[in-house]
Design a protein around this motif. Structure first.
Motif, PDB file in Angstrom:
ATOM      1  N   LEU A   1       0.501  -0.993  -0.278  1.00  0.00           N
ATOM      2  CA  LEU A   1      -0.370   0.209  -0.228  1.00  0.00           C
ATOM      3  C   LEU A   1       0.313   1.130  -0.061  1.00  0.00           C
ATOM      4  CD1 LEU A   1      -2.687  -1.044   2.854  1.00  0.00           C
ATOM      5  CD2 LEU A   1      -2.767  -0.622  -0.387  1.00  0.00           C
ATOM      6  N   LEU A   2       2.284   1.560   0.598  1.00  0.00           N
ATOM      7  CA  LEU A   2       2.856   2.315   0.798  1.00  0.00           C
ATOM      8  C   LEU A   2       3.918   2.851  -0.905  1.00  0.00           C
ATOM      9  CD1 LEU A   2       4.951   1.960   3.546  1.00  0.00           C
ATOM     10  CD2 LEU A   2       3.709   3.652   3.318  1.00  0.00           C
ATOM     11  N   GLN A   3       3.386   1.707  -1.951  1.00  0.00           N
ATOM     12  CA  GLN A   3       4.177   1.633  -3.211  1.00  0.00           C
ATOM     13  C   GLN A   3       3.033   2.578  -3.906  1.00  0.00           C
ATOM     14  OE1 GLN A   3       7.054   1.687  -2.947  1.00  0.00           O
ATOM     15  NE2 GLN A   3       6.864   0.746  -0.984  1.00  0.00           N
ATOM     16  N   LEU A   4       1.296   2.180  -3.856  1.00  0.00           N
ATOM     17  CA  LEU A   4       0.328   2.931  -3.967  1.00  0.00           C
ATOM     18  C   LEU A   4       0.231   4.235  -4.115  1.00  0.00           C
ATOM     19  CD1 LEU A   4      -1.590  -0.986  -4.533  1.00  0.00           C
ATOM     20  CD2 LEU A   4       0.176   0.267  -6.311  1.00  0.00           C
ATOM     21  N   ASP A   5       0.467   4.941  -3.692  1.00  0.00           N
ATOM     22  CA  ASP A   5       0.273   6.519  -3.844  1.00  0.00           C
ATOM     23  C   ASP A   5      -0.296   7.400  -5.456  1.00  0.00           C
ATOM     24  OD1 ASP A   5       2.653   5.919  -5.541  1.00  0.00           O
ATOM     25  OD2 ASP A   5       3.937   8.145  -4.632  1.00  0.00           O
ATOM     26  N   GLU A   6       0.122   5.920  -5.962  1.00  0.00           N
ATOM     27  CA  GLU A   6      -1.168   6.519  -7.468  1.00  0.00           C
ATOM     28  C   GLU A   6      -1.247   5.141  -8.023  1.00  0.00           C
ATOM     29  OE1 GLU A   6       2.209   7.841 -11.172  1.00  0.00           O
ATOM     30  OE2 GLU A   6       1.326   9.361  -9.101  1.00  0.00           O
ATOM     31  N   PRO A   7      -2.055   5.242  -8.862  1.00  0.00           N
ATOM     32  CA  PRO A   7      -2.622   3.779  -9.865  1.00  0.00           C
ATOM     33  C   PRO A   7      -1.163   3.184 -10.428  1.00  0.00           C
ATOM     34  CG  PRO A   7      -4.218   5.539  -9.389  1.00  0.00           C
ATOM     35  CD  PRO A   7      -3.138   5.824  -9.455  1.00  0.00           C
ATOM     36  N   ARG A   8      -0.766   2.025 -10.189  1.00  0.00           N
ATOM     37  CA  ARG A   8       0.303   1.518 -11.022  1.00  0.00           C
ATOM     38  C   ARG A   8      -0.143  -0.573 -11.368  1.00  0.00           C
ATOM     39  NH1 ARG A   8       4.272   4.730  -9.503  1.00  0.00           N
ATOM     40  NH2 ARG A   8       4.134   5.736  -7.020  1.00  0.00           N
TER      41      ARG A   8
ATOM     42  N   LEU B   1      -4.987  -1.512 -13.845  1.00  0.00           N
ATOM     43  CA  LEU B   1      -3.695  -0.439 -12.778  1.00  0.00           C
ATOM     44  C   LEU B   1      -4.799  -0.732 -11.255  1.00  0.00           C
ATOM     45  CD1 LEU B   1      -3.871   2.929 -13.789  1.00  0.00           C
ATOM     46  CD2 LEU B   1      -2.389   1.201 -14.332  1.00  0.00           C
ATOM     47  N   LEU B   2      -3.717  -1.474 -10.181  1.00  0.00           N
ATOM     48  CA  LEU B   2      -3.797  -1.624  -8.265  1.00  0.00           C
ATOM     49  C   LEU B   2      -4.069   0.524  -8.121  1.00  0.00           C
ATOM     50  CD1 LEU B   2      -1.384  -3.649  -7.691  1.00  0.00           C
ATOM     51  CD2 LEU B   2      -3.785  -4.812  -7.498  1.00  0.00           C
TER      52      LEU B   2
END
Length: 88
Positions: free
Chosen positions: A22-29, A75-76
């Protein structure tokens, strides 16, 4: 497995890895982008315990089941706590 056990270290349990994702998902990826960012982040933070792609996908399943993320247009997307609780 979801929480730390005798055989699963705290930094490898699904909830801990889920928080890291969740820390990596500051924007959709994309899934691939998220996987690459997570591996880089874990390396920077000196998390030396192994993390397989299968474990990563299992963690995504747990996060989806908890309503913490969703897949939109391949996208996540991390969901806010307000959005997750409003749908229940």
């Amino acid at each position: 497995m979801i929480t730390p056990t005798k055989g699963i270290a705290p930094e490898r349990c699904l909830l801990a890895v889920g928080a890291q994702i969740l820390l990596q998902l500051d924007e959709p990826r994309t899934v691939s982008q998220t996987w690459a960012r997570l591996k880089a982040w874990r390396s920077e933070k000196s998390h030396h315990s192994p993390l397989s792609f299968g474990w990563f996908v299992l963690t995504l399943d747990v996060l989806y089941g908890m309503g913490a993320l969703e897949l939109r247009h391949d996208l996540l997307v991390a969901r806010s706590a307000d959005a997750a609780s409003a749908e229940r």
